[in-house]
Scaffold this motif. Sequence first.
Motif, mmCIF file in Angstrom:
data_model
loop_
_atom_site.group_PDB
_atom_site.id
_atom_site.type_symbol
_atom_site.label_atom_id
_atom_site.label_comp_id
_atom_site.label_asym_id
_atom_site.label_seq_id
_atom_site.Cartn_x
_atom_site.Cartn_y
_atom_site.Cartn_z
ATOM 1 N N TYR A 110 -22.490 -2.456 1.661
ATOM 2 C CA TYR A 110 -21.951 -3.590 2.412
ATOM 3 C C TYR A 110 -22.409 -3.617 3.866
ATOM 4 O O TYR A 110 -22.041 -4.508 4.617
ATOM 5 N N THR A 111 -23.229 -2.651 4.273
ATOM 6 C CA THR A 111 -23.803 -2.666 5.624
ATOM 7 C C THR A 111 -25.321 -2.495 5.525
ATOM 8 O O THR A 111 -25.842 -2.088 4.487
ATOM 9 N N GLU A 112 -25.995 -2.768 6.623
ATOM 10 C CA GLU A 112 -27.449 -2.590 6.664
ATOM 11 C C GLU A 112 -27.838 -1.133 6.458
ATOM 12 O O GLU A 112 -28.953 -0.830 6.067
ATOM 13 N N LEU A 113 -26.913 -0.208 6.723
ATOM 14 C CA LEU A 113 -27.177 1.218 6.552
ATOM 15 C C LEU A 113 -26.933 1.696 5.120
ATOM 16 O O LEU A 113 -27.143 2.857 4.810
ATOM 17 N N GLY A 114 -26.437 0.804 4.269
ATOM 18 C CA GLY A 114 -26.202 1.169 2.878
ATOM 19 C C GLY A 114 -24.848 1.800 2.616
ATOM 20 O O GLY A 114 -24.639 2.397 1.563
ATOM 21 N N ASP A 115 -23.904 1.687 3.571
ATOM 22 C CA ASP A 115 -22.560 2.227 3.347
ATOM 23 C C ASP A 115 -21.969 1.594 2.093
ATOM 24 O O ASP A 115 -22.089 0.392 1.873
ATOM 25 N N THR A 116 -21.306 2.397 1.277
ATOM 26 C CA THR A 116 -20.774 1.892 0.009
ATOM 27 C C THR A 116 -19.266 2.019 -0.128
ATOM 28 O O THR A 116 -18.699 1.438 -1.043
ATOM 29 N N THR A 117 -18.588 2.776 0.740
ATOM 30 C CA THR A 117 -17.135 2.936 0.591
ATOM 31 C C THR A 117 -16.397 2.641 1.894
ATOM 32 O O THR A 117 -16.907 2.861 2.988
ATOM 33 N N PHE A 118 -15.187 2.128 1.731
ATOM 34 C CA PHE A 118 -14.244 1.970 2.837
ATOM 35 C C PHE A 118 -12.848 2.081 2.248
ATOM 36 O O PHE A 118 -12.671 2.089 1.035
ATOM 37 N N THR A 119 -11.838 2.179 3.116
ATOM 38 C CA THR A 119 -10.466 2.371 2.644
ATOM 39 C C THR A 119 -9.508 1.369 3.267
ATOM 40 O O THR A 119 -9.735 0.861 4.358
ATOM 41 N N ILE A 120 -8.435 1.123 2.537
ATOM 42 C CA ILE A 120 -7.269 0.432 3.072
ATOM 43 C C ILE A 120 -6.125 1.430 2.950
ATOM 44 O O ILE A 120 -5.880 1.979 1.874
ATOM 45 N N THR A 121 -5.457 1.676 4.070
ATOM 46 C CA THR A 121 -4.385 2.672 4.089
ATOM 47 C C THR A 121 -3.034 2.106 4.491
ATOM 48 O O THR A 121 -2.027 2.799 4.375
ATOM 49 N N GLU A 122 -3.034 0.861 4.995
ATOM 50 C CA GLU A 122 -1.784 0.265 5.470
ATOM 51 C C GLU A 122 -1.712 -1.217 5.109
ATOM 52 O O GLU A 122 -2.735 -1.894 5.007
ATOM 53 N N VAL A 123 -0.505 -1.701 4.962
ATOM 54 C CA VAL A 123 -0.267 -3.125 4.727
ATOM 55 C C VAL A 123 -0.879 -3.933 5.872
ATOM 56 O O VAL A 123 -0.768 -3.549 7.040
ATOM 57 N N GLY A 124 -1.534 -5.025 5.541
ATOM 58 C CA GLY A 124 -2.111 -5.917 6.537
ATOM 59 C C GLY A 124 -3.576 -5.675 6.833
ATOM 60 O O GLY A 124 -4.238 -6.536 7.401
ATOM 61 N N GLN A 125 -4.092 -4.522 6.468
ATOM 62 C CA GLN A 125 -5.521 -4.287 6.677
ATOM 63 C C GLN A 125 -6.313 -5.186 5.737
ATOM 64 O O GLN A 125 -5.865 -5.477 4.626
ATOM 65 N N ILE B 138 0.838 -1.188 0.000
ATOM 66 C CA ILE B 138 0.000 0.000 0.000
ATOM 67 C C ILE B 138 0.879 1.247 0.000
ATOM 68 O O ILE B 138 1.642 1.473 0.933
ATOM 69 N N GLY B 139 0.770 2.038 -1.079
ATOM 70 C CA GLY B 139 1.558 3.257 -1.198
ATOM 71 C C GLY B 139 0.737 4.512 -0.993
ATOM 72 O O GLY B 139 1.221 5.615 -1.167
ATOM 73 N N GLY B 140 -0.520 4.363 -0.641
ATOM 74 C CA GLY B 140 -1.438 5.478 -0.417
ATOM 75 C C GLY B 140 -2.787 4.914 -0.031
ATOM 76 O O GLY B 140 -2.922 3.721 0.188
ATOM 77 N N THR B 141 -3.784 5.753 0.043
ATOM 78 C CA THR B 141 -5.124 5.305 0.391
ATOM 79 C C THR B 141 -5.798 4.653 -0.806
ATOM 80 O O THR B 141 -5.828 5.232 -1.889
ATOM 81 N N VAL B 142 -6.327 3.444 -0.604
ATOM 82 C CA VAL B 142 -7.112 2.773 -1.638
ATOM 83 C C VAL B 142 -8.567 2.797 -1.159
ATOM 84 O O VAL B 142 -8.887 2.250 -0.111
ATOM 85 N N THR B 143 -9.433 3.445 -1.933
ATOM 86 C CA THR B 143 -10.852 3.546 -1.605
ATOM 87 C C THR B 143 -11.632 2.545 -2.432
ATOM 88 O O THR B 143 -11.491 2.507 -3.659
ATOM 89 N N PHE B 144 -12.451 1.751 -1.758
ATOM 90 C CA PHE B 144 -13.283 0.735 -2.403
ATOM 91 C C PHE B 144 -14.720 1.216 -2.396
ATOM 92 O O PHE B 144 -15.216 1.668 -1.363
ATOM 93 N N THR B 145 -15.393 1.105 -3.525
ATOM 94 C CA THR B 145 -16.826 1.360 -3.620
ATOM 95 C C THR B 145 -17.504 0.024 -3.870
ATOM 96 O O THR B 145 -17.188 -0.650 -4.852
ATOM 97 N N VAL B 146 -18.412 -0.346 -2.978
ATOM 98 C CA VAL B 146 -19.083 -1.641 -3.063
ATOM 99 C C VAL B 146 -20.462 -1.455 -3.701
ATOM 100 O O VAL B 146 -21.317 -0.758 -3.147
ATOM 101 N N THR B 147 -20.655 -2.060 -4.864
ATOM 102 C CA THR B 147 -21.922 -1.959 -5.572
ATOM 103 C C THR B 147 -23.037 -2.543 -4.708
ATOM 104 O O THR B 147 -22.957 -3.688 -4.286
ATOM 105 N N GLY B 148 -24.038 -1.730 -4.402
ATOM 106 C CA GLY B 148 -25.160 -2.189 -3.583
ATOM 107 C C GLY B 148 -24.939 -2.025 -2.089
ATOM 108 O O GLY B 148 -25.816 -2.329 -1.305
#
Length: 118
Positions: free
Chosen positions: A76-91, A64-74
Amino acid sequence: MSARNAPAEMFRGAAEIADPGNGKVIVIDKSPVIVNIISTTTETRTVDRPTKVGAELCLHGQTIGGTVTFTVTGGYTELGDTTFTITEVGQFYVLKAFETSAGVKFWRLTSHFALANI
């Protein structure tokens, strides 16, 4: 899987598919699957809607050389959250596929190690 081959089948574990790269879509065509994320800078990925109920996906920060933002189609939570990030190795994030009564498949977060990114 026969009883005789059960230990060998279980040992195979998850398949690994290649990280598609910045701005690309992660498409899951097998399960369980691990995608080791490799980035050199701030990047994005889209996780496509699952095609089969019960599919499992693990997104793991390998390089990981920076922030990677993921957008999940549909979402990934009951609240409808669609994005999360990985910022460090091992996450990592683990998602499992489910289906609504109308037949729409969707991901749900089942576990993660993300150092307060969620």
